[in-house]
Design a protein around this motif. Structure first.
Motif, PDB file in Angstrom:
ATOM      1  N   LYS A  63      -6.544 -17.657 -13.139  1.00  0.00           N
ATOM      2  CA  LYS A  63      -7.221 -17.297 -11.879  1.00  0.00           C
ATOM      3  C   LYS A  63      -8.266 -18.365 -11.523  1.00  0.00           C
ATOM      4  CE  LYS A  63      -9.116 -13.239  -9.592  1.00  0.00           C
ATOM      5  NZ  LYS A  63      -9.338 -11.806  -9.711  1.00  0.00           N
ATOM      6  N   TYR A  76      13.071  -2.912  -4.350  1.00  0.00           N
ATOM      7  CA  TYR A  76      11.740  -3.541  -4.386  1.00  0.00           C
ATOM      8  C   TYR A  76      11.901  -5.045  -4.145  1.00  0.00           C
ATOM      9  CZ  TYR A  76       7.749  -5.902  -6.576  1.00  0.00           C
ATOM     10  OH  TYR A  76       6.701  -6.753  -6.836  1.00  0.00           O
ATOM     11  N   TYR A 112       0.815  -1.215   0.000  1.00  0.00           N
ATOM     12  CA  TYR A 112       0.000   0.000   0.000  1.00  0.00           C
ATOM     13  C   TYR A 112       0.851   1.269   0.000  1.00  0.00           C
ATOM     14  CZ  TYR A 112      -3.471  -3.406   0.092  1.00  0.00           C
ATOM     15  OH  TYR A 112      -4.208  -4.477  -0.294  1.00  0.00           O
ATOM     16  N   TYR A 117      -2.448   4.926  -2.422  1.00  0.00           N
ATOM     17  CA  TYR A 117      -2.584   3.613  -3.070  1.00  0.00           C
ATOM     18  C   TYR A 117      -4.060   3.310  -3.325  1.00  0.00           C
ATOM     19  CZ  TYR A 117      -1.257  -1.194  -4.249  1.00  0.00           C
ATOM     20  OH  TYR A 117      -1.027  -2.375  -4.907  1.00  0.00           O
ATOM     21  N   HIS A 121      -7.360 -13.781  -5.995  1.00  0.00           N
ATOM     22  CA  HIS A 121      -6.212 -12.985  -6.462  1.00  0.00           C
ATOM     23  C   HIS A 121      -5.306 -13.875  -7.303  1.00  0.00           C
ATOM     24  CE1 HIS A 121      -3.020 -10.104  -6.609  1.00  0.00           C
ATOM     25  NE2 HIS A 121      -3.678  -9.257  -5.828  1.00  0.00           N
ATOM     26  N   GLU A 170      -3.742 -13.523 -14.808  1.00  0.00           N
ATOM     27  CA  GLU A 170      -5.193 -13.631 -15.044  1.00  0.00           C
ATOM     28  C   GLU A 170      -5.484 -13.656 -16.547  1.00  0.00           C
ATOM     29  OE1 GLU A 170      -7.689 -11.046 -12.706  1.00  0.00           O
ATOM     30  OE2 GLU A 170      -9.456 -11.585 -13.884  1.00  0.00           O
ATOM     31  N   GLU A 221       8.501 -14.837  -5.758  1.00  0.00           N
ATOM     32  CA  GLU A 221       8.876 -13.997  -4.615  1.00  0.00           C
ATOM     33  C   GLU A 221       9.314 -14.863  -3.428  1.00  0.00           C
ATOM     34  OE1 GLU A 221       6.353 -10.577  -3.082  1.00  0.00           O
ATOM     35  OE2 GLU A 221       6.356 -11.931  -1.362  1.00  0.00           O
TER      36      GLU A 221
HETATM   37  N1  EPU Z   1      -5.035  -7.684 -10.587  1.00  0.00           N
HETATM   38  C1  EPU Z   1      -5.544  -8.537 -11.536  1.00  0.00           C
HETATM   39  N2  EPU Z   1      -6.096  -9.725 -11.119  1.00  0.00           N
HETATM   40  C2  EPU Z   1      -6.124 -10.076  -9.814  1.00  0.00           C
HETATM   41  C3  EPU Z   1      -5.593  -9.203  -8.832  1.00  0.00           C
HETATM   42  C4  EPU Z   1      -5.037  -8.009  -9.252  1.00  0.00           C
HETATM   43  O1  EPU Z   1      -5.530  -8.236 -12.719  1.00  0.00           O
HETATM   44  O2  EPU Z   1      -6.616 -11.180  -9.529  1.00  0.00           O
HETATM   45  C5  EPU Z   1      -4.412  -6.416 -11.043  1.00  0.00           C
HETATM   46  C6  EPU Z   1      -5.358  -5.221 -10.941  1.00  0.00           C
HETATM   47  O3  EPU Z   1      -5.115  -4.402 -12.061  1.00  0.00           O
HETATM   48  C7  EPU Z   1      -4.866  -4.538  -9.675  1.00  0.00           C
HETATM   49  C8  EPU Z   1      -3.380  -4.792  -9.754  1.00  0.00           C
HETATM   50  O4  EPU Z   1      -3.289  -6.109 -10.266  1.00  0.00           O
HETATM   51  O5  EPU Z   1      -5.157  -3.182  -9.686  1.00  0.00           O
HETATM   52  C9  EPU Z   1      -2.634  -4.681  -8.438  1.00  0.00           C
HETATM   53  O6  EPU Z   1      -3.218  -5.577  -7.490  1.00  0.00           O
HETATM   54  P1  EPU Z   1      -2.917  -5.426  -5.925  1.00  0.00           P
HETATM   55  O7  EPU Z   1      -3.249  -4.035  -5.473  1.00  0.00           O
HETATM   56  O8  EPU Z   1      -3.547  -6.556  -5.224  1.00  0.00           O
HETATM   57  O9  EPU Z   1      -1.354  -5.512  -5.843  1.00  0.00           O
HETATM   58  P2  EPU Z   1      -0.296  -6.583  -6.381  1.00  0.00           P
HETATM   59  O10 EPU Z   1       0.631  -5.837  -7.290  1.00  0.00           O
HETATM   60  O11 EPU Z   1      -0.941  -7.777  -6.933  1.00  0.00           O
HETATM   61  C10 EPU Z   1       1.400  -6.037  -4.507  1.00  0.00           C
HETATM   62  C11 EPU Z   1       2.308  -6.813  -3.616  1.00  0.00           C
HETATM   63  C12 EPU Z   1       1.518  -7.315  -2.414  1.00  0.00           C
HETATM   64  C13 EPU Z   1       0.968  -6.123  -1.654  1.00  0.00           C
HETATM   65  C14 EPU Z   1       0.049  -5.339  -2.593  1.00  0.00           C
HETATM   66  C15 EPU Z   1      -0.483  -4.083  -1.960  1.00  0.00           C
HETATM   67  C16 EPU Z   1       4.045  -7.771  -5.007  1.00  0.00           C
HETATM   68  C17 EPU Z   1       4.573  -8.986  -5.673  1.00  0.00           C
HETATM   69  N3  EPU Z   1       2.901  -7.920  -4.340  1.00  0.00           N
HETATM   70  O12 EPU Z   1       0.443  -6.942  -5.029  1.00  0.00           O
HETATM   71  O13 EPU Z   1       2.407  -8.011  -1.562  1.00  0.00           O
HETATM   72  O14 EPU Z   1       0.226  -6.524  -0.523  1.00  0.00           O
HETATM   73  O15 EPU Z   1       0.796  -4.963  -3.783  1.00  0.00           O
HETATM   74  O16 EPU Z   1       0.542  -3.132  -1.888  1.00  0.00           O
HETATM   75  O17 EPU Z   1       4.666  -6.706  -5.078  1.00  0.00           O
HETATM   76  C18 EPU Z   1       3.341 -10.152  -1.153  1.00  0.00           C
HETATM   77  O18 EPU Z   1       4.423  -9.646  -1.432  1.00  0.00           O
HETATM   78  O19 EPU Z   1       3.215 -11.349  -0.789  1.00  0.00           O
HETATM   79  C19 EPU Z   1       2.142  -9.330  -1.236  1.00  0.00           C
HETATM   80  C20 EPU Z   1       0.906  -9.781  -0.996  1.00  0.00           C
END
Ligand code: EPU
Ligand code: FAD
Length: 349
Positions: A291, A170, A137, A201, A304, A286, A341
């Motif tokens: 998914k 990162y 976030y 965020y 997710h 996805e 990761e």
């Molecule tokens: N999205 C999809 N399909 C999905 C889920 C997400 O297309 O099923 C797309 C959407 O466009 C969404 C975007 O992905 O807007 C980003 O999704 P999300 O905000 O869930 O963030 P993320 O990039 O998937 C990252 C971190 C998470 C962290 C969140 C919130 C990494 C690898 N992951 O996820 O960290 O909680 O942002 O900041 O950087 C972790 O590291 O284990 C983890 C959960």
């Protein structure tokens, strides 16, 4: 056999099922629980431990156990939080490696300190937090880390890293590139009494509005983050997982421009360097149709796309095979390599 000794204990042939959030049924040759890290040099020289492989585990929320673990699994059980220094605008806090990360976030808010609110509900221990520079976030822990204390197994000495020496990036740090070399015993954080809340965020402002919060304080941000996370991510206590299984790929701007011509809806985010951009691995996965996929007990969360899940009895090898198929399909469709990761134990990517 279980040998009880002052300040540490050693258990032979220990199940790791409760020590990894995928709940993969693997075991360790022996499990060493250490309450007092100052004993580390003696413990490492113990006849039961010396000369054997060593792996540190916190909560196992960022590992995939592809096999049983040879040698010793070390778990730090030092769980104290101390305030080291009070200044007008910040407090320096020291947390033992075994402190639960979310527990520290809640403790900091209850003690009037801020900064960590966006990092609420990330599973794991404080000792592991610097390893991949946990982030969520719009905040990464490197913003607050002042020092990391560790035992260097290569030199056989105590070392203290300042933030610069940690080489944070990162999902990256100096520790990530030397697995098992540095045994982190404690971290020190400089936490402000007041700071600008990070509300940019996607989803945080909307969540706050839905909660009826007009003038948010740090604890409100934590509550919003907790609510979003509970909705978006499967709870590992209910469905085994390790959070995001892949890192979001960071690519040169030119490659992203080419991809955008073919896939105009591709989400693109800023990266650490101006000439690079971060893509959403979840979106790429996805788009390849994964998914909600399930084969046996290994699958992809329907909540997710970036979260691999264990529906019950999947082995680490099965989850890894699925991860390889996913990454191959993303590479084929988009020409983009994605990397795990979590740390793979007992296998190479
Ligand atoms: N999205 C999809 N399909 C999905 C889920 C997400 O297309 O099923 C797309 C959407 O466009 C969404 C975007 O992905 O807007 C980003 O999704 P999300 O905000 O869930 O963030 P993320 O990039 O998937 C990252 C971190 C998470 C962290 C969140 C919130 C990494 C690898 N992951 O996820 O960290 O909680 O942002 O900041 O950087 C972790 O590291 O284990 C983890 C959960
Ligand atoms: P482990 O998984 O036990 O270990 C991870 C690595 O660190 C291993 O290489 C291990 O050997 C090493 N290690 C652990 N402790 C020490 C130590 N004291 N000294 C030396 N090495 C050590 N991560 C994020 O960044 N952001 C998120 O938003 C996020 N969300 C998640 C959501 C879920 C549902 C889950 C399951 C995971 C999520 N993660 C996230 C990943 C995970 O929570 C973090 O990586 C966390 O820091 C791992 O802590 P751990 O104690 O479980 O480490």
């Amino acid at each position: 056999m279980s040998t009880a000794m002052p300040a540490w204990s050693l258990t032979e042939n220990a199940s790791l099922k409760a020590l990894n959030t995928f709940h993969v049924d693997a075991s360790a040759e022996q499990l060493l629980e250490l309450h007092d890290p100052s004993l580390l040099p003696d413990v490492l020289a113990h006849p039961h431990v010396v000369g054997k492989p060593l792996l540190v585990l916190g909560c196992g929320s960022n590992v995939l156990l592809a096999d049983n673990v040879p040698g010793t699994v070390l778990v730090f059980a030092n769980r104290s939080i101390e305030e080291l220094e009070h200044r007008a605008d910040y407090t320096v806090v020291r947390a033992g490696a075994g402190v639960n990360w979310h527990g520290l976030v809640m403790w900091s808010l209850q003690n009037g300190l801020s900064g960590l609110e966006n990092l609420a509900l990330i599973p794991g221990t404080c000792g592991a937090a610097p390893i991949q520079n946990i982030g969520a976030y719009g905040v990464q822990v490197d913003e607050f880390i002042q020092a990391v204390d560790a035992w260097d197994r290569e030199t056989g000495e105590w070392v203290r890293f300042d933030a610069e020496a940690c080489a944070f990036g990162y999902r990256d740090s100096v520790f990530k590139h030397a697995p098992d070399r540095y045994l982190i015993t404690a971290i020190e954080l400089r936490l402000p009494l007041l700071h600008d809340l990070r509300l940019g965020y996607a989803g945080i402002a909307e969540e706050m509005q839905a909660m009826g919060v007009e003038l948010p304080v740090a604890a409100d941000v934590a509550n919003a983050v907790i609510a979003i996370r509970r909705r978006k991510l499967p709870d590992p206590d209910v469905l085994g997982n390790a959070g995001s299984f892949f890192k979001n790929p960071v690519l040169p701007l030119e490659q992203v421009d080419v991809l955008l011509q073919q896939f105009p809806e591709l989400p693109v985010y800023p990266a650490d360097q101006d000439n690079r951009r971060k893509l959403s691995a979840a979106w790429l996965i996805e788009a390849c149709g994964w998914k909600g996929f399930r084969e046996g007990d290994a699958g992809v969360s329907p909540q997710h796309a970036l979260v691999l899940v264990n529906h019950g009895t999947a082995t680490g090898a099965e989850l890894l095979a699925l991860a390889r198929r996913i990454s191959a399909s993303v590479l084929e469709k988009f020409g983009v390599p994605i990397e795990p990761e979590p740390r793979l134990i007992g296998a190479q990517w």
